[in-house]
Design a protein around this motif. Structure first.
Motif, PDB file in Angstrom:
ATOM      1  N   ASP A 113       1.634  20.336   4.124  1.00 15.62           N
ATOM      2  CA  ASP A 113       1.268  19.721   5.045  1.00 15.62           C
ATOM      3  C   ASP A 113       2.159  18.416   5.431  1.00 15.62           C
ATOM      4  O   ASP A 113       2.379  17.883   6.434  1.00 15.62           O
ATOM      5  CB  ASP A 113      -0.113  19.329   5.163  1.00 15.62           C
ATOM      6  CG  ASP A 113      -0.655  18.657   6.342  1.00 15.62           C
ATOM      7  OD1 ASP A 113      -0.577  18.957   7.400  1.00 15.62           O
ATOM      8  OD2 ASP A 113      -1.331  17.379   6.210  1.00 15.62           O
ATOM      9  N   ALA A 114       2.652  17.805   4.043  1.00 16.15           N
ATOM     10  CA  ALA A 114       3.185  16.569   4.302  1.00 16.15           C
ATOM     11  C   ALA A 114       4.874  16.892   4.142  1.00 16.15           C
ATOM     12  O   ALA A 114       5.641  15.994   4.124  1.00 16.15           O
ATOM     13  CB  ALA A 114       3.108  15.643   2.869  1.00 16.15           C
ATOM     14  N   GLY A 115       5.349  18.327   4.243  1.00 18.82           N
ATOM     15  CA  GLY A 115       6.816  18.595   4.153  1.00 18.82           C
ATOM     16  C   GLY A 115       7.373  18.615   2.925  1.00 18.82           C
ATOM     17  O   GLY A 115       8.538  18.505   2.687  1.00 18.82           O
ATOM     18  N   PHE A 116       6.458  18.955   1.818  1.00 19.60           N
ATOM     19  CA  PHE A 116       7.090  19.544   0.472  1.00 19.60           C
ATOM     20  C   PHE A 116       6.837  20.810   0.262  1.00 19.60           C
ATOM     21  O   PHE A 116       5.968  21.546   0.803  1.00 19.60           O
ATOM     22  CB  PHE A 116       6.395  18.610  -0.420  1.00 19.60           C
ATOM     23  CG  PHE A 116       6.732  17.127  -0.534  1.00 19.60           C
ATOM     24  CD1 PHE A 116       8.126  16.509  -0.889  1.00 19.60           C
ATOM     25  CD2 PHE A 116       6.006  16.251   0.241  1.00 19.60           C
ATOM     26  CE1 PHE A 116       8.442  15.534  -0.696  1.00 19.60           C
ATOM     27  CE2 PHE A 116       6.318  14.752   0.041  1.00 19.60           C
ATOM     28  CZ  PHE A 116       7.637  14.401  -0.394  1.00 19.60           C
ATOM     29  N   LYS A 171       0.906   9.320 -10.149  1.00 21.13           N
ATOM     30  CA  LYS A 171       0.013   9.621 -11.373  1.00 21.13           C
ATOM     31  C   LYS A 171      -1.348   9.474 -11.197  1.00 21.13           C
ATOM     32  O   LYS A 171      -1.587   8.324 -10.851  1.00 21.13           O
ATOM     33  CB  LYS A 171       0.624   9.236 -12.577  1.00 21.13           C
ATOM     34  CG  LYS A 171      -0.297   9.350 -13.747  1.00 21.13           C
ATOM     35  CD  LYS A 171      -0.338   8.343 -14.997  1.00 21.13           C
ATOM     36  CE  LYS A 171      -1.163   8.391 -16.149  1.00 21.13           C
ATOM     37  NZ  LYS A 171      -2.641   7.832 -15.626  1.00 21.13           N
ATOM     38  N   THR A 172      -2.269  10.541 -11.220  1.00 15.26           N
ATOM     39  CA  THR A 172      -3.739  10.145 -10.861  1.00 15.26           C
ATOM     40  C   THR A 172      -3.963   9.321  -9.607  1.00 15.26           C
ATOM     41  O   THR A 172      -4.811   8.502  -9.673  1.00 15.26           O
ATOM     42  CB  THR A 172      -4.613   9.824 -11.916  1.00 15.26           C
ATOM     43  OG1 THR A 172      -3.804   8.421 -12.586  1.00 15.26           O
ATOM     44  CG2 THR A 172      -4.236  10.714 -13.228  1.00 15.26           C
ATOM     45  N   ILE A 173      -3.274   9.759  -8.462  1.00 14.54           N
ATOM     46  CA  ILE A 173      -3.509   9.231  -7.345  1.00 14.54           C
ATOM     47  C   ILE A 173      -4.233   9.752  -6.191  1.00 14.54           C
ATOM     48  O   ILE A 173      -5.181   9.739  -5.680  1.00 14.54           O
ATOM     49  CB  ILE A 173      -2.186   8.419  -6.607  1.00 14.54           C
ATOM     50  CG1 ILE A 173      -1.442   7.476  -7.537  1.00 14.54           C
ATOM     51  CG2 ILE A 173      -2.234   8.156  -5.181  1.00 14.54           C
ATOM     52  CD1 ILE A 173      -2.242   6.422  -7.908  1.00 14.54           C
ATOM     53  N   ILE A 174      -3.832  11.038  -6.111  1.00  8.61           N
ATOM     54  CA  ILE A 174      -4.137  12.061  -4.860  1.00  8.61           C
ATOM     55  C   ILE A 174      -5.585  12.537  -5.066  1.00  8.61           C
ATOM     56  O   ILE A 174      -6.419  12.698  -4.425  1.00  8.61           O
ATOM     57  CB  ILE A 174      -3.147  13.454  -5.064  1.00  8.61           C
ATOM     58  CG1 ILE A 174      -1.621  12.937  -4.794  1.00  8.61           C
ATOM     59  CG2 ILE A 174      -3.730  14.476  -4.084  1.00  8.61           C
ATOM     60  CD1 ILE A 174      -1.485  12.307  -3.572  1.00  8.61           C
ATOM     61  N   HIS A 175      -6.114  12.507  -6.395  1.00 13.53           N
ATOM     62  CA  HIS A 175      -7.460  13.130  -6.564  1.00 13.53           C
ATOM     63  C   HIS A 175      -8.637  12.007  -6.188  1.00 13.53           C
ATOM     64  O   HIS A 175      -9.586  12.431  -5.775  1.00 13.53           O
ATOM     65  CB  HIS A 175      -7.787  13.464  -7.996  1.00 13.53           C
ATOM     66  CG  HIS A 175      -7.773  12.198  -8.869  1.00 13.53           C
ATOM     67  ND1 HIS A 175      -7.049  11.318  -9.527  1.00 13.53           N
ATOM     68  CD2 HIS A 175      -9.040  11.642  -9.474  1.00 13.53           C
ATOM     69  CE1 HIS A 175      -7.518  10.408 -10.142  1.00 13.53           C
ATOM     70  NE2 HIS A 175      -8.820  10.495 -10.232  1.00 13.53           N
ATOM     71  N   ASP A 176      -8.043  10.828  -5.869  1.00 20.57           N
ATOM     72  CA  ASP A 176      -9.032   9.708  -5.713  1.00 20.57           C
ATOM     73  C   ASP A 176      -9.293   9.799  -3.793  1.00 20.57           C
ATOM     74  O   ASP A 176     -10.142   8.968  -3.559  1.00 20.57           O
ATOM     75  CB  ASP A 176      -8.322   8.350  -5.802  1.00 20.57           C
ATOM     76  CG  ASP A 176      -8.524   7.939  -7.169  1.00 20.57           C
ATOM     77  OD1 ASP A 176      -9.224   8.675  -8.046  1.00 20.57           O
ATOM     78  OD2 ASP A 176      -7.980   6.803  -7.644  1.00 20.57           O
ATOM     79  N   TRP A 177      -8.472  10.629  -3.358  1.00 16.72           N
ATOM     80  CA  TRP A 177      -8.623  10.615  -1.794  1.00 16.72           C
ATOM     81  C   TRP A 177      -9.131  11.926  -1.272  1.00 16.72           C
ATOM     82  O   TRP A 177      -8.551  12.955  -1.553  1.00 16.72           O
ATOM     83  CB  TRP A 177      -7.268  10.117  -1.144  1.00 16.72           C
ATOM     84  CG  TRP A 177      -6.791   8.609  -1.583  1.00 16.72           C
ATOM     85  CD1 TRP A 177      -6.084   8.501  -2.978  1.00 16.72           C
ATOM     86  CD2 TRP A 177      -7.275   7.518  -1.175  1.00 16.72           C
ATOM     87  NE1 TRP A 177      -6.342   7.078  -3.054  1.00 16.72           N
ATOM     88  CE2 TRP A 177      -6.604   6.502  -2.035  1.00 16.72           C
ATOM     89  CE3 TRP A 177      -7.919   7.189  -0.013  1.00 16.72           C
ATOM     90  CZ2 TRP A 177      -6.960   5.176  -1.870  1.00 16.72           C
ATOM     91  CZ3 TRP A 177      -8.050   5.567   0.236  1.00 16.72           C
ATOM     92  CH2 TRP A 177      -7.510   4.893  -0.585  1.00 16.72           C
ATOM     93  N   SER A 191       0.767  -1.253   0.130  1.00 16.80           N
ATOM     94  CA  SER A 191      -0.084   0.016  -0.092  1.00 16.80           C
ATOM     95  C   SER A 191       0.892   1.164   0.200  1.00 16.80           C
ATOM     96  O   SER A 191       1.923   1.303   0.878  1.00 16.80           O
ATOM     97  CB  SER A 191      -0.913  -0.085   1.247  1.00 16.80           C
ATOM     98  OG  SER A 191      -1.435   1.443   1.421  1.00 16.80           O
ATOM     99  N   PHE A 192       0.375   2.239  -0.665  1.00 14.66           N
ATOM    100  CA  PHE A 192       1.133   3.611  -0.642  1.00 14.66           C
ATOM    101  C   PHE A 192       1.073   4.110   0.807  1.00 14.66           C
ATOM    102  O   PHE A 192       1.430   5.268   1.125  1.00 14.66           O
ATOM    103  CB  PHE A 192       1.000   4.431  -1.871  1.00 14.66           C
ATOM    104  CG  PHE A 192      -0.403   4.682  -2.180  1.00 14.66           C
ATOM    105  CD1 PHE A 192      -1.540   4.846  -1.383  1.00 14.66           C
ATOM    106  CD2 PHE A 192      -0.769   4.627  -3.541  1.00 14.66           C
ATOM    107  CE1 PHE A 192      -2.785   4.926  -1.820  1.00 14.66           C
ATOM    108  CE2 PHE A 192      -2.127   4.443  -4.009  1.00 14.66           C
ATOM    109  CZ  PHE A 192      -3.224   4.591  -3.008  1.00 14.66           C
ATOM    110  N   ALA A 234      -1.580  11.788   3.999  1.00 17.13           N
ATOM    111  CA  ALA A 234      -0.997  10.241   4.545  1.00 17.13           C
ATOM    112  C   ALA A 234      -0.099   9.840   3.460  1.00 17.13           C
ATOM    113  O   ALA A 234       1.298   9.235   3.765  1.00 17.13           O
ATOM    114  CB  ALA A 234      -1.966   9.437   5.030  1.00 17.13           C
ATOM    115  N   ILE A 235      -0.615   9.801   2.257  1.00 14.83           N
ATOM    116  CA  ILE A 235       0.107   9.393   1.047  1.00 14.83           C
ATOM    117  C   ILE A 235       1.459  10.073   0.819  1.00 14.83           C
ATOM    118  O   ILE A 235       2.489   9.582   0.819  1.00 14.83           O
ATOM    119  CB  ILE A 235      -0.622   9.309  -0.286  1.00 14.83           C
ATOM    120  CG1 ILE A 235      -1.906   8.221  -0.120  1.00 14.83           C
ATOM    121  CG2 ILE A 235       0.183   8.879  -1.434  1.00 14.83           C
ATOM    122  CD1 ILE A 235      -2.732   8.489  -1.289  1.00 14.83           C
ATOM    123  N   LEU A 236       1.460  11.328   0.785  1.00 12.05           N
ATOM    124  CA  LEU A 236       2.328  12.252   0.737  1.00 12.05           C
ATOM    125  C   LEU A 236       3.584  12.244   1.787  1.00 12.05           C
ATOM    126  O   LEU A 236       4.685  12.193   1.491  1.00 12.05           O
ATOM    127  CB  LEU A 236       2.045  13.704   0.539  1.00 12.05           C
ATOM    128  CG  LEU A 236       1.170  13.881  -1.040  1.00 12.05           C
ATOM    129  CD1 LEU A 236       0.429  15.373  -0.834  1.00 12.05           C
ATOM    130  CD2 LEU A 236       2.236  13.842  -2.153  1.00 12.05           C
TER     131      LEU A 236
END
Length: 356
Positions: A316-319, A245-251, A230-231, A258-260
């Protein structure tokens, strides 16, 4: 007093076409039957065509005539059908084939029938009709539907690659981690373009299990490995580039962050993160991202984000968001660790600027 509506029959006709689901459903059935694949050598009588694809000749005639009236297929003589430019991309061998884009999957259809619930509440219609299940959790237990969904998602990659490759410079990168890679068709395209690049694909075990065959067909299997997971869990550490790629918009925001954060825990100070997504903008222009935003609402629970929302989510994720490069399909967002020097925006920035 209410303003009397003006009579505009062209608008009524256009609205009727947009709201109709007969044609979209018929296209999906024709894709399932691989009808276009049987017409590559020229038109065929519907009787022969029906025998090849396993359909009733009369019913197939009715479906193809409906599509031919919209320019998809052509009836060259009575009950003889051939391809048109609009039908060509329905062929499996088309360079930008969309045949797998349009699966008829009951879990999705049941959800769209309850879209009113999503619009009223902001909750997913999918969870509403599937006893609270999340989309990807459901498909983990339904492997056939999972494969169809992944193939649908992957089928747009050749087009996205064509638009993204000119603005994404990976020439200085030796290693890439594709986070939520699916079957790996997108990264296979990146590896084909950048011969010195090696990659790791990370996705759920039942998803990434399909990747080796994809990589082998692309001739890049020797430069790519797969890891099931899992990511949200720890990711491979120390790569030059992390791709989402097209991951963040699903959540929703909490899970997206949390993914980031999982990516942030894996990166080096000089790593960069590449996010390929639609970026929401105000206005009346046609934008695939706006349409996909409704899909995210109905099925996934995520949403398309604005530049400011991406910037806040990354912070928020440190980027730190280094740049956004729009393309004709999606935008390429490049981020770096927030504590990296301010002048270290990747060399890709200048190259992407020239390419755009």
């Amino acid at each position: 007093m209410p303003v009397t509506p003006r009579i505009d029959l062209a608008s009524v006709t256009r609205l009727t076409e947009l709201a109709d689901y007969i044609v979209p459903f018929t296209i999906r059935v024709i894709c399932d039957l691989a009808v276009a694949d049987q017409l590559t050598d020229g038109p065929l009588p519907v009787g022969e065509l029906a025998a090849r694809v396993g359909a009733d000749p009369g019913a197939l005639t009715r479906g193809l005539r409906a599509l031919a009236g919209r320019g998809i297929f052509t009836e060259t003589e009575p009950e003889v059908f051939g391809l048109t430019p609009l039908a060509e991309p329905l062929r499996s061998d088309h360079p930008f084939s969309v045949r797998e884009c349009f699966p008829l999957m009951p879990p999705d259809i049941y959800s769209w029938a309850r879209l009113t619930h999503s619009i009223r509440t902001g909750e997913t219609a999918f969870g509403h009709v599937h006893d609270g299940a999340r989309y990807y959790d459901h498909f983990a237990d339904h492997p056939y539907e999972c494969v169809r969904f992944e193939r649908s998602a992957e089928s747009v990659n050749p087009f996205v690659l064509r638009t993204v490759l000119p603005v994404l410079d990976l020439g200085d990168a030796a290693t890439l981690v594709d986070v939520g890679s699916g079957h790996g068709t997108f990264t296979a395209g990146l590896l084909a373009r950048h011969r010195g690049l090696r990659a790791i694909l990370v996705d759920l075990p039942h998803v990434v299990a399909e990747a080796p065959a994809v990589l082998a067909r692309a001739g890049v299997a020797d430069r790519c490995e797969t890891r099931g997971g899992s990511f949200f869990d720890p990711l491979p550490e120390g790569a030059d580039v992390y791709l989402l790629k097209t991951i963040i918009h699903d959540w929703p925001d909490a899970q997206a962050a949390a993914i980031l954060r999982a990516v942030r825990a894996a990166v080096r100070p000089d790593s960069r993160v590449v996010i390929v997504e639609s970026v929401s903008r105000y206005g009346n222009h046609d934008d695939t991202g706006k349409v996909m935003d409704v899909k995210a609402l109905a099925l996934f629970g995520g949403h398309t984000r604005t530049e400011d929302e991406f910037r806040a989510l990354l912070a928020d994720a440190g980027f730190r968001l280094a740049r956004i490069t729009p393309t004709s399909s999606m935008s390429v967002l490049e981020a770096v660790p927030a504590d990296s020097p301010t002048d270290d925006a990747p060399a890709a920035a200048a190259s992407a600027g020239r390419a755009s």
